[in-house]
Design an enzyme around this catalytic site. Sequence first.
Site, PDB file in Angstrom:
ATOM      1  N   SER A   1      29.471   9.658 -39.240  1.00 17.98           N
ATOM      2  CA  SER A   1      28.659   8.559 -38.326  1.00 17.98           C
ATOM      3  C   SER A   1      28.307   7.459 -39.572  1.00 17.98           C
ATOM      4  CB  SER A   1      27.436   9.028 -37.784  1.00 17.98           C
ATOM      5  OG  SER A   1      26.983   8.362 -36.783  1.00 17.98           O
TER       6      SER A   1
ATOM      7  N   LYS B   1      33.184  10.832 -36.976  1.00 19.80           N
ATOM      8  CA  LYS B   1      32.177  10.616 -35.835  1.00 19.80           C
ATOM      9  C   LYS B   1      32.137   9.187 -35.675  1.00 19.80           C
ATOM     10  CE  LYS B   1      28.044  11.676 -33.338  1.00 19.80           C
ATOM     11  NZ  LYS B   1      27.775  10.196 -33.153  1.00 19.80           N
TER      12      LYS B   1
END
Length: 464
Positions: A373, A398
């Site tokens: 992320s 992600k």
Amino acid sequence: MMDRSTSMKGIYFLLLVSVRAASGFILAPSETTVLHTSYKKHRYYSSRTDDQTTVWSMMPQKVRQAFLTASLCISLIGASPSAGSAAGYGSMTDEQKVVAEAWRLVDNSFLDRTFNGQDWFQLRQDYVKRKYKNMDEAHAAIDEMVATLGDKYTRYLSPSKYQSLVDSATGTLAGVGVEISANKLGQIIASDVEPNSPAQKSGILPNDVFVEVDGTRFDSRSTPDDVALQLRGPEGSKVGVVMQRDGKVIDFILERKPIKITSVSSYLSSAPGLGKVGVVRIKSFSATTADTVAQKITDHEAKGANAFVVDLRGNPGGLLPGGVGTASLFLEADKPVVYVVGKTGVVDSQSTLATGIDVTSPIVVLVNANTASAAEVFTAALQENERAIVAGEQTFGKGVVQTIRGLSDKNGGLSITVARYETPNHNDINNQGIKVDAETPVDCPKDDALACLKPGLFTKPSSS
């Protein structure tokens, strides 16, 4: 601590995940993966949407933190529709109304406008027309309906799970001090344990696998956020967790306590032929990460460091602005950091506004399969701007953003994927991850990152 072959019920555990945005957004970490706010921070970067640039002026730290809390509360609470808005559904039962409401929230926000290639309007008819005996059946139907979207990050949150997120965002929960991520096998693990925390004192170790928390078992569909939602609770309450270690099932009972996660740590090391090397380990990105890292870099340079390692192993992400602001510390002005693409295809371009504090020292970014992320946003920004060498192993992948929306009448809420990231070179890393420039070991001690690296990896940026 007690060993046993069967899993144990009635146990809850705590971590300190902050509202990880999804982004990752760490609720005292998820992704975490993931509450997303529109808060943009740091004096080193700007955001451009539809050719209009907004420069965010430097705010005092207390103001930024207060604004972040307010933004998060608006995202969590203000998004919840009022009971009155549900009253226009005519002759529907209360159960049918909440199903229709959930459908509408997803319809308004979900990133994939094909809705996983299905007739989303027909799905509404199928689920809303059902007869439900009680609200529990309606909640189960919402969960089933959302699962058809095929996105593990878009999911129904039960009333208790949703309230847990609200409480965590407003600072009313305690924890046991463990970070959560997924390993290469898709198992949810304790990626790190805070020193002197209830988790550490009870014997939980990094890489222990979560089997069950408070009677809820986890499988291949589970995400770190699923575990995190079960772990938080009131200060002083007892929590239990079933872990697996080397094929052995172990039960733990802990007491939740207030825990302050040290998200940034650093130390000065050295390497033959290289001299002093400053190592900065970032466990998750928050609103204050960029300021903290800037101070660490300045301190190490004053002590003679002429190269740096940014250790992102096990970093699940956190706040996107934290990752963007920290990357901007090492980049020249007008460099792209990340693009955020919403459901309509509109691109929010986030670029550096001013030259960072260090744009010349050699940097190696050390990553592993649990780097995700916002940590991947940081990594790609330095890699694709040719500012750093990325070493270790391919990252998690992600590249999507979630928002949390509440349902009326305390019927829980929804986590909905609303946007995706693109790197400076417009690569989509979701489910792909970032390939490293140099494959190296990643299992060296967290206080000796240089043991994973060779001195030859440290090179000056091409622009210097």
